[in-house]
Design a protein around this motif. Structure first.
Motif, PDB file in Angstrom:
ATOM      1  N   HIS A   1      -6.848   0.290 -12.101  1.00  0.00           N
ATOM      2  CA  HIS A   1      -7.956   1.042 -11.512  1.00  0.00           C
ATOM      3  C   HIS A   1      -7.513   2.451 -11.124  1.00  0.00           C
ATOM      4  CE1 HIS A   1     -11.530   2.029  -9.239  1.00  0.00           C
ATOM      5  NE2 HIS A   1     -10.771   2.315  -8.205  1.00  0.00           N
TER       6      HIS A   1
ATOM      7  N   LYS B   1      -3.732   3.337  -1.114  1.00  0.00           N
ATOM      8  CA  LYS B   1      -4.115   2.444  -2.209  1.00  0.00           C
ATOM      9  C   LYS B   1      -3.063   1.358  -2.418  1.00  0.00           C
ATOM     10  CE  LYS B   1      -7.884   4.606  -3.718  1.00  0.00           C
ATOM     11  NZ  LYS B   1      -7.947   5.676  -2.711  1.00  0.00           N
ATOM     12  N   LYS B   2      -3.489   0.204  -2.917  1.00  0.00           N
ATOM     13  CA  LYS B   2      -2.558  -0.876  -3.252  1.00  0.00           C
ATOM     14  C   LYS B   2      -1.850  -0.544  -4.554  1.00  0.00           C
ATOM     15  CE  LYS B   2      -3.926  -5.094  -2.946  1.00  0.00           C
ATOM     16  NZ  LYS B   2      -4.756  -6.330  -3.134  1.00  0.00           N
TER      17      LYS B   2
ATOM     18  N   ARG C   1       0.829  -1.197   0.000  1.00  0.00           N
ATOM     19  CA  ARG C   1       0.000   0.000   0.000  1.00  0.00           C
ATOM     20  C   ARG C   1       0.873   1.259   0.000  1.00  0.00           C
ATOM     21  NH1 ARG C   1      -5.302  -0.939   0.365  1.00  0.00           N
ATOM     22  NH2 ARG C   1      -5.928  -3.033   1.056  1.00  0.00           N
TER      23      ARG C   1
ATOM     24  N   THR D   1      -0.507  -2.425  -6.538  1.00  0.00           N
ATOM     25  CA  THR D   1      -0.814  -3.401  -7.586  1.00  0.00           C
ATOM     26  C   THR D   1      -2.123  -3.095  -8.304  1.00  0.00           C
ATOM     27  OG1 THR D   1      -1.728  -4.783  -5.822  1.00  0.00           O
ATOM     28  CG2 THR D   1       0.487  -5.317  -6.613  1.00  0.00           C
ATOM     29  N   ASP D   2      -2.912  -2.165  -7.791  1.00  0.00           N
ATOM     30  CA  ASP D   2      -4.174  -1.786  -8.446  1.00  0.00           C
ATOM     31  C   ASP D   2      -3.932  -0.686  -9.489  1.00  0.00           C
ATOM     32  OD1 ASP D   2      -5.593  -3.603  -6.975  1.00  0.00           O
ATOM     33  OD2 ASP D   2      -6.282  -2.155  -5.467  1.00  0.00           O
ATOM     34  N   ARG D   3      -2.889  -0.845 -10.259  1.00  0.00           N
ATOM     35  CA  ARG D   3      -2.465   0.198 -11.191  1.00  0.00           C
ATOM     36  C   ARG D   3      -3.543   0.552 -12.205  1.00  0.00           C
ATOM     37  NH1 ARG D   3       2.228  -1.607 -14.969  1.00  0.00           N
ATOM     38  NH2 ARG D   3       0.463  -2.722 -15.863  1.00  0.00           N
TER      39      ARG D   3
END
Length: 372
Positions: free
Chosen positions: A77, A70-71, A2, A73-75
């Motif tokens: 989104h 934010k994570k 995160r 890895t949620d690139r």
């Protein structure tokens, strides 16, 4: 994974003397870098371009608060949301998150994408040919000579900002200097109509070192691009300001262009940039990235080229060159990755394989004053 913090680095450098192209003169160069760090200590660098007060305010008040927590890895989104606010910021954030993901996996960016197909990429010296001095032509020739002495085998020169006669005199002088031994591309920045663009072909047919004719007319004139491509004796290139893969499709489907030139900072993130470049291969045409504005985006352009299959089985050992800014601009050297004799070696280390020069970041930090 995160996001814990985002640091911004707005940079400003006032040029010793203005230089430019058919769109006008630059009096300064700017660069907006940012560093995204996760709670695990992994960081990635991003970059975008716009007026610095706009970017500083936008990041401080909206983008950074959105990113925190934010994570990484949620690139997809994350960038999808941010591109609704500022597309170029989204492109830069996609770079930073890509580097974080690569580092977390212990991989280089190229390995994250499936591995590079070549260890080095050619670059061409890109000039802003015009200056305010009366002897602008002499000054242009001096800069070109310096680049050739540095080992560049290809160059790109601007036209379209002076009268046709002045530009032709300039390019004839350039050709006498080069002796047709160095590859030469001409960039008109969409300055001509089709009839004027065709006038250049009488010279193209005489010169053996021409690489391409870049954006001779406005990019929305599809029919005229098809006409030019069928009549000119050298390749037609363009597309640096197109923002989506879909915008390149008409050019490719209609056979209106030989070389596409997407810019990673002008599209909606690194994924769409890679899709656009790969699309050129689907249509059997070349892709030579536009990358004049910043060092990190240029490095990602090099990564994409390193991972790109050859455009033709008849020329499978070659890869199209990437643009390299050789004008007065200290931000070009913010990264240690630099060309030698017109070739850039692709780093093998994890992430982007290079570190930012923090001393230069401090030296050129924008002080918040209005510039023009």
């Amino acid at each position: 994974m995160r996001i814990e913090k985002v640091e911004i680095f707005p940079l400003l450098y006032k040029l010793t003397k203005p230089y430019g192209d058919a769109n006008g003169y630059k009096k300064y160069r700017t660069c907006f870098l940012f560093k995204i760090t996760t709670y695990s200590g992994i960081h990635g660098w991003g970059e975008c371009i716009d007026w610095l007060p706009t970017l500083e305010k936008g990041f401080s008040e909206r983008i950074i608060p959105y990113l925190l927590g934010k994570k990484a890895t949620d690139r997809t989104h994350i960038c999808g949301v941010i591109k609704k606010w500022h597309k170029r910021a989204a492109a830069g954030i996609s770079m930073a998150l890509t580097e974080i993901i690569a580092k977390s996996a212990g991989l280089s960016v190229c390995d994250l994408w499936g591995g590079k197909l070549r260890d080095s990429i050619p670059v061409y010296a890109s000039f802003q040919s015009y200056s305010e001095e009366e002897d602008w032509l002499k000054h242009s020739l001096e800069l070109i000579d310096q680049a050739v002495c540095r080992g560049f085998k290809m160059i790109k020169v601007k036209i379209g900002g002076r009268t046709l006669q002045e530009d032709q005199a300039h390019i004839h002088s350039v050709q006498r200097l080069l002796e047709e031994k160095i590859g030469l591309a001409l960039d008109a920045n969409q300055s001509y109509d089709a009839a004027t663009a065709r006038i250049w072909d009488r010279y193209f047919r005489e010169w053996s070192n021409m690489l391409w004719f870049e954006e001779p007319i406005p990019m929305d004139q599809l029919a005229d691009y098809k006409l030019l491509r069928s009549n000119l004796s050298i390749p037609v290139a363009g597309g640096e300001n197109l923002k989506t893969t879909a915008q390149f499709l008409p050019l490719l489907k209609e056979g209106a262009i030989d070389i596409i030139q997407p810019d990673v900072m002008h599209v909606n993130g690194i994924n769409e940039y890679r899709e656009t470049v790969q699309l050129s291969r689907s249509f059997g045409v070349r892709s030579s990235p536009h990358s004049f504005d910043g060092p990190i985006s240029r490095l990602y352009s090099l990564f994409v080229q390193a991972c790109l299959p050859p455009w033709s089985k008849m020329d499978h050992e070659q890869i199209e060159p990437v643009e390299w800014d050789v004008m007065e601009n200290p931000f070009t050297s913010l990264l240690s990755v630099q060309p030698t004799n017109g070739i850039v070696k692709i780093p093998d280390e994890i992430g982007i394989g290079a570190e930012i020069d923090m001393d230069k970041l401090k030296k050129y930090q924008w002080d918040g004053t209005i510039y023009h």
